[in-house]
Design a protein around this motif. Sequence first.
Motif, PDB file in Angstrom:
ATOM      1  N   THR A 285       0.849  -1.187   0.000  1.00 32.70           N
ATOM      2  CA  THR A 285       0.000   0.000   0.000  1.00 32.70           C
ATOM      3  C   THR A 285       0.885   1.237   0.000  1.00 32.70           C
ATOM      4  N   GLU A 286       0.305   2.382  -0.264  1.00 32.80           N
ATOM      5  CA  GLU A 286       1.083   3.614  -0.355  1.00 32.80           C
ATOM      6  C   GLU A 286       1.875   3.895   0.924  1.00 32.80           C
ATOM      7  N   ASP A 287       1.276   3.613   2.082  1.00 38.01           N
ATOM      8  CA  ASP A 287       1.963   3.866   3.345  1.00 38.01           C
ATOM      9  C   ASP A 287       2.798   2.669   3.809  1.00 38.01           C
ATOM     10  N   ALA A 288       2.854   1.613   3.001  1.00 38.35           N
ATOM     11  CA  ALA A 288       3.648   0.402   3.254  1.00 38.35           C
ATOM     12  C   ALA A 288       3.186  -0.375   4.487  1.00 38.35           C
ATOM     13  N   ARG A 289       1.968  -0.121   4.965  1.00 39.74           N
ATOM     14  CA  ARG A 289       1.457  -0.885   6.103  1.00 39.74           C
ATOM     15  C   ARG A 289       1.047  -2.288   5.683  1.00 39.74           C
ATOM     16  N   ILE A 290       0.569  -2.441   4.467  1.00 40.60           N
ATOM     17  CA  ILE A 290       0.197  -3.754   3.970  1.00 40.60           C
ATOM     18  C   ILE A 290       1.203  -4.121   2.889  1.00 40.60           C
ATOM     19  N   CYS A 291       1.986  -5.146   3.169  1.00 40.06           N
ATOM     20  CA  CYS A 291       3.033  -5.531   2.231  1.00 40.06           C
ATOM     21  C   CYS A 291       3.247  -7.037   2.320  1.00 40.06           C
ATOM     22  N   LYS A 292       3.585  -7.623   1.217  1.00 35.44           N
ATOM     23  CA  LYS A 292       3.839  -9.055   1.157  1.00 35.44           C
ATOM     24  C   LYS A 292       5.342  -9.274   1.156  1.00 35.44           C
ATOM     25  N   SER A 293       5.804 -10.236   1.932  1.00 38.38           N
ATOM     26  CA  SER A 293       7.222 -10.569   1.968  1.00 38.38           C
ATOM     27  C   SER A 293       7.384 -11.998   1.483  1.00 38.38           C
ATOM     28  N   GLN A 294       8.380 -12.224   0.648  1.00 36.49           N
ATOM     29  CA  GLN A 294       8.614 -13.567   0.148  1.00 36.49           C
ATOM     30  C   GLN A 294      10.096 -13.762  -0.096  1.00 36.49           C
ATOM     31  N   ALA A 295      10.547 -15.009   0.015  1.00 30.75           N
ATOM     32  CA  ALA A 295      11.970 -15.312  -0.115  1.00 30.75           C
ATOM     33  C   ALA A 295      12.482 -15.025  -1.529  1.00 30.75           C
ATOM     34  N   CYS A 296      11.742 -15.436  -2.538  1.00 29.49           N
ATOM     35  CA  CYS A 296      12.137 -15.208  -3.931  1.00 29.49           C
ATOM     36  C   CYS A 296      11.257 -14.094  -4.485  1.00 29.49           C
ATOM     37  N   GLU A 297      11.779 -12.894  -4.522  1.00 23.42           N
ATOM     38  CA  GLU A 297      10.992 -11.727  -4.929  1.00 23.42           C
ATOM     39  C   GLU A 297      10.752 -11.731  -6.431  1.00 23.42           C
ATOM     40  N   THR A 298       9.480 -11.619  -6.819  1.00 20.02           N
ATOM     41  CA  THR A 298       9.127 -11.648  -8.240  1.00 20.02           C
ATOM     42  C   THR A 298       8.453 -10.368  -8.721  1.00 20.02           C
ATOM     43  N   ARG A 299       8.115  -9.454  -7.824  1.00 14.74           N
ATOM     44  CA  ARG A 299       7.419  -8.239  -8.243  1.00 14.74           C
ATOM     45  C   ARG A 299       8.390  -7.326  -8.987  1.00 14.74           C
ATOM     46  N   SER A 300       8.027  -6.988 -10.207  1.00 14.66           N
ATOM     47  CA  SER A 300       8.939  -6.249 -11.075  1.00 14.66           C
ATOM     48  C   SER A 300       9.301  -4.878 -10.531  1.00 14.66           C
ATOM     49  N   ILE A 301       8.350  -4.102 -10.074  1.00 18.05           N
ATOM     50  CA  ILE A 301       8.654  -2.752  -9.593  1.00 18.05           C
ATOM     51  C   ILE A 301       9.512  -2.818  -8.334  1.00 18.05           C
ATOM     52  N   PHE A 302       9.223  -3.740  -7.445  1.00 18.35           N
ATOM     53  CA  PHE A 302      10.025  -3.917  -6.241  1.00 18.35           C
ATOM     54  C   PHE A 302      11.473  -4.224  -6.611  1.00 18.35           C
ATOM     55  N   ASN A 303      11.680  -5.140  -7.552  1.00 19.30           N
ATOM     56  CA  ASN A 303      13.031  -5.508  -7.963  1.00 19.30           C
ATOM     57  C   ASN A 303      13.764  -4.350  -8.634  1.00 19.30           C
ATOM     58  N   VAL A 304      13.063  -3.580  -9.440  1.00 20.68           N
ATOM     59  CA  VAL A 304      13.680  -2.418 -10.082  1.00 20.68           C
ATOM     60  C   VAL A 304      14.141  -1.423  -9.021  1.00 20.68           C
ATOM     61  N   LEU A 305      13.290  -1.131  -8.061  1.00 23.29           N
ATOM     62  CA  LEU A 305      13.642  -0.161  -7.013  1.00 23.29           C
ATOM     63  C   LEU A 305      14.775  -0.669  -6.130  1.00 23.29           C
ATOM     64  N   CYS A 306      14.777  -1.953  -5.805  1.00 20.71           N
ATOM     65  CA  CYS A 306      15.886  -2.502  -5.016  1.00 20.71           C
ATOM     66  C   CYS A 306      17.195  -2.394  -5.779  1.00 20.71           C
ATOM     67  N   SER A 307      17.144  -2.630  -7.063  1.00 21.59           N
ATOM     68  CA  SER A 307      18.349  -2.551  -7.878  1.00 21.59           C
ATOM     69  C   SER A 307      18.934  -1.149  -7.886  1.00 21.59           C
ATOM     70  N   VAL A 308      18.070  -0.141  -8.020  1.00 28.77           N
ATOM     71  CA  VAL A 308      18.566   1.228  -8.145  1.00 28.77           C
ATOM     72  C   VAL A 308      18.775   1.916  -6.794  1.00 28.77           C
ATOM     73  N   LEU A 309      17.949   1.660  -5.821  1.00 27.86           N
ATOM     74  CA  LEU A 309      18.032   2.382  -4.552  1.00 27.86           C
ATOM     75  C   LEU A 309      18.853   1.671  -3.478  1.00 27.86           C
ATOM     76  N   LYS A 310      18.942   0.355  -3.566  1.00 29.63           N
ATOM     77  CA  LYS A 310      19.658  -0.410  -2.542  1.00 29.63           C
ATOM     78  C   LYS A 310      20.896  -1.101  -3.104  1.00 29.63           C
ATOM     79  N   ASN A 311      21.330  -0.674  -4.272  1.00 32.46           N
ATOM     80  CA  ASN A 311      22.488  -1.295  -4.919  1.00 32.46           C
ATOM     81  C   ASN A 311      22.328  -2.807  -5.020  1.00 32.46           C
ATOM     82  N   GLY A 312      21.133  -3.224  -5.405  1.00 33.95           N
ATOM     83  CA  GLY A 312      20.844  -4.638  -5.576  1.00 33.95           C
ATOM     84  C   GLY A 312      21.482  -5.185  -6.833  1.00 33.95           C
ATOM     85  N   PRO A 313      21.177  -6.413  -7.165  1.00 29.75           N
ATOM     86  CA  PRO A 313      21.775  -7.012  -8.357  1.00 29.75           C
ATOM     87  C   PRO A 313      21.280  -6.336  -9.639  1.00 29.75           C
ATOM     88  N   VAL A 314      22.080  -6.464 -10.678  1.00 35.86           N
ATOM     89  CA  VAL A 314      21.689  -5.960 -11.992  1.00 35.86           C
ATOM     90  C   VAL A 314      20.433  -6.710 -12.421  1.00 35.86           C
TER      91      VAL A 314
END
Length: 111
Positions: free
Chosen positions: A12-41
Amino acid sequence: MARRYFNAAGATEDARICKSQACETRSIFNVLCSVLKNGPVLKIFGGSSLTPDGISMRQVIAAASAVTVRVVPWETAPRRAGDPAALVASSGRARAELGWSPAWTSLEAII
């Protein structure tokens, strides 16, 4: 044809409702982790897009670059065995049958 719930962002916008999973598949989440958290290419599996009227991963990457004002690192990788030729997400049926509409409709707003 298979139907399923589709959530590219994952919270959700305020991040109160969020799903956590070991193998992340959500595209926007992965894009943001890559750019903001120096995640994998990011890897875009397969070199062609079969969704000419939809949102491709390249469009998600471009929108994330515009919003974060950072370059999102990505590369093309070979298509994986079992990957579908195309994935399509539409809110059309929920709009028609339930009167529902998404709160955010642009990639930039979702990101």
